[in-house]
Scaffold this motif. Sequence first.
Motif, PDB file in Angstrom:
ATOM      1  N   LYS A 285     -45.278  26.194  24.192  1.00 18.15           N
ATOM      2  CA  LYS A 285     -46.618  25.843  24.642  1.00 18.15           C
ATOM      3  C   LYS A 285     -46.546  24.797  25.742  1.00 18.15           C
ATOM      4  N   GLY A 286     -47.547  24.822  26.605  1.00 19.39           N
ATOM      5  CA  GLY A 286     -47.622  23.788  27.628  1.00 19.39           C
ATOM      6  C   GLY A 286     -47.582  24.359  29.028  1.00 19.39           C
ATOM      7  N   ASN A 287     -47.968  23.528  29.992  1.00 17.97           N
ATOM      8  CA  ASN A 287     -47.959  23.930  31.391  1.00 17.97           C
ATOM      9  C   ASN A 287     -46.521  23.999  31.906  1.00 17.97           C
ATOM     10  N   LEU A 288     -46.337  24.711  33.010  1.00 14.62           N
ATOM     11  CA  LEU A 288     -44.988  25.009  33.494  1.00 14.62           C
ATOM     12  C   LEU A 288     -44.927  24.812  35.001  1.00 14.62           C
ATOM     13  N   GLU A 351     -62.512  28.375  34.261  1.00 16.06           N
ATOM     14  CA  GLU A 351     -63.369  28.954  33.226  1.00 16.06           C
ATOM     15  C   GLU A 351     -63.147  30.452  33.085  1.00 16.06           C
ATOM     16  N   ALA A 352     -63.048  31.152  34.228  1.00 14.76           N
ATOM     17  CA  ALA A 352     -62.986  32.615  34.207  1.00 14.76           C
ATOM     18  C   ALA A 352     -61.699  33.135  33.574  1.00 14.76           C
ATOM     19  N   VAL A 353     -60.603  32.391  33.710  1.00 15.36           N
ATOM     20  CA  VAL A 353     -59.329  32.875  33.168  1.00 15.36           C
ATOM     21  C   VAL A 353     -59.275  32.768  31.646  1.00 15.36           C
ATOM     22  N   GLY A 354     -60.203  32.009  31.065  1.00 17.46           N
ATOM     23  CA  GLY A 354     -60.272  31.906  29.598  1.00 17.46           C
ATOM     24  C   GLY A 354     -59.028  31.290  28.999  1.00 17.46           C
ATOM     25  N   LYS A 392     -66.472  21.036  30.338  1.00 19.23           N
ATOM     26  CA  LYS A 392     -66.062  22.186  29.539  1.00 19.23           C
ATOM     27  C   LYS A 392     -64.587  22.047  29.205  1.00 19.23           C
ATOM     28  N   ASN A 393     -64.188  22.639  28.085  1.00 17.10           N
ATOM     29  CA  ASN A 393     -62.800  22.556  27.653  1.00 17.10           C
ATOM     30  C   ASN A 393     -61.919  23.502  28.469  1.00 17.10           C
ATOM     31  N   LEU A 394     -60.745  23.020  28.832  1.00 17.16           N
ATOM     32  CA  LEU A 394     -59.759  23.852  29.524  1.00 17.16           C
ATOM     33  C   LEU A 394     -58.926  24.578  28.468  1.00 17.16           C
ATOM     34  N   LYS A 395     -58.921  25.897  28.497  1.00 14.81           N
ATOM     35  CA  LYS A 395     -58.220  26.680  27.480  1.00 14.81           C
ATOM     36  C   LYS A 395     -56.974  27.381  28.014  1.00 14.81           C
ATOM     37  N   CYS A 396     -56.857  27.490  29.328  1.00 16.25           N
ATOM     38  CA  CYS A 396     -55.777  28.295  29.897  1.00 16.25           C
ATOM     39  C   CYS A 396     -54.477  27.513  30.016  1.00 16.25           C
TER      40      CYS A 396
END
Length: 581
Positions: A285-288, A351-354, A392-396
């Motif tokens: 998990k996590g950004n890359l 937002e759009a990428v969910g 808004k929460n960042l989910k991606c």
Amino acid sequence: MFCCFNKYPLCNEEVAMAFSKKIKKSKPILVVLNEENIIKRASKGFDRIIGKKSFINERFEDFIDIDFENFLGTNEVIDIRKKKYFVSVFNLEKDDYREKFILLFDISFVYEMDKKIYCYEEIFNKLNDGIIISDEDGRILLYNKAQETLEGLTRSENEGKFIWEVYNYHSPENSEHRQVFKTGVPIVNEYKSHIRGKNVEKYVAYSTYPIVREGETIAVFSISGNESEMLNLLSETIELKRKLKRNKEIEYSDNGTVYNFDDIKGISIIINKTVREAEQLALLKGNLLLIGETGVGKEMFAQSIHNISNRNEKFFAINCAALPENLLESTLFGTTKGSFTGSVDQEGYFEAVGEGTLFLDELNSMPVYMQTKLLRVLQEKKFRKVGATHTKNLKCRIICAINEEPEKLVRENKLREDLFYRISRLCLVIPPLRERKEDIVYLLNYFISKHSDILDKNIVGMTNELKELLFEYQWPGNVRELEHVVENLVISASSEQTVLDSDNLPRFLRNKILKDKDIDNKTVNSLPQTLNEIERKLIVESLNKFNWNITKSAKHLGIIRQSLIYRMKKLDITKESDLWI
């Protein structure tokens, strides 16, 4: 240490108590002898109560056969009934009054503590997980064998050094151990590289905790998990899945991707190792952060990582260099109606990428003010539309890519240092084509077959002369440029031709490749000519990097726009002859 009042010596229990405060585990025994070495008086209120000889209790029997006469003036450790005691002896003489004071300190606990420490170190060195401990000054107290294996460093070289020296931090503040020591807040379940050995990042999963005693932090320790076996099993599982699906057409168009790991071609050890690392990172998990030159296939890796970890979700990609600055913020964050003239309610990519993946290519081309906003989004996991009042929460998952060395970008103020540390928690370095020469011939053959089928040609290979020419070329545009060259070779081949040769190279490609070869083979006998070739190469690389945008290329090269146009004319640089893709 001793004094008198009236005609009697001071009851040295106060002195003994002072000793006992320093050695909290054991209170001392005080024995007072007269001049005939007969016990005259004993201490009160200690672990062992000693009376006159006629009142000796059981606990004092351990000392009854000691020859106290031999201890005059000594400070030594003796063994009594399998215990160790520190002995101090003092004589007191005043007028005709003479007494001997003997202090016995039970220091067995010190030796027991030494045994415990030895046992703990043996246990630490047998653990499969790495352990590193630093003290209040930041010096490394313990570095076990598992940590040596994980990081490739040695215990003897590390213990006793400051932790920021071992890991080459610019300052103590960059050390996570120092951060945890100051804040008292642990860092849990991180996956990061702190060292780089032989140009290879050493990543470990770890947690860092403070050691607190009586409300005060006295040390910090990290436990690094040895996940190599688990990751190897995961890689084997992924490879088996790939083999099962290899003969099937997999359609990813529904999620916005077209590539998976089977599309990354190569036979070299380094590219196969990079693919395995990418597979492992996909499961974490996590950004890359992806680091690699233009054309190495960063988006192919990003899409492949997405399709292993989150295939059913969306994948969006943004090239930060291609998107105008005034549109970048609204594209990422979205807009609300009325926030500026002509604005409407519109979703941004965040937002759009969910719950999918957002790929930010050429992050170093993003303006610094936008890097600041991106850093805040990554830290808080929240974003706000342009003109909105609520978040808004960042989910991606966010995958970033840069095409230059991060240290160079930070030094040149093209990449915020704090943003780099935030996005590089998980990091993958993709090697350029020139560092994996064995892949060049393999890729040449692969792309000949691919484009021969697409263009309905019968090409099966190339001459040794052409193969040698392409093998020696440095490929600044990497795999993308190589495929572009092969495609042009196949296009220029006649319908009867089965083997490609150097005559199939279009003029602009022949000039480009031969010039590069001349630069490599040329001796330094003409300084102006050599400088012109170097200048030409730098300008062409910059133009291709910024999609032949004159203004951005000039800014990158540190010259004005008019100067770049002049130099392009002087060096005969044109888009028709020098475009890589």
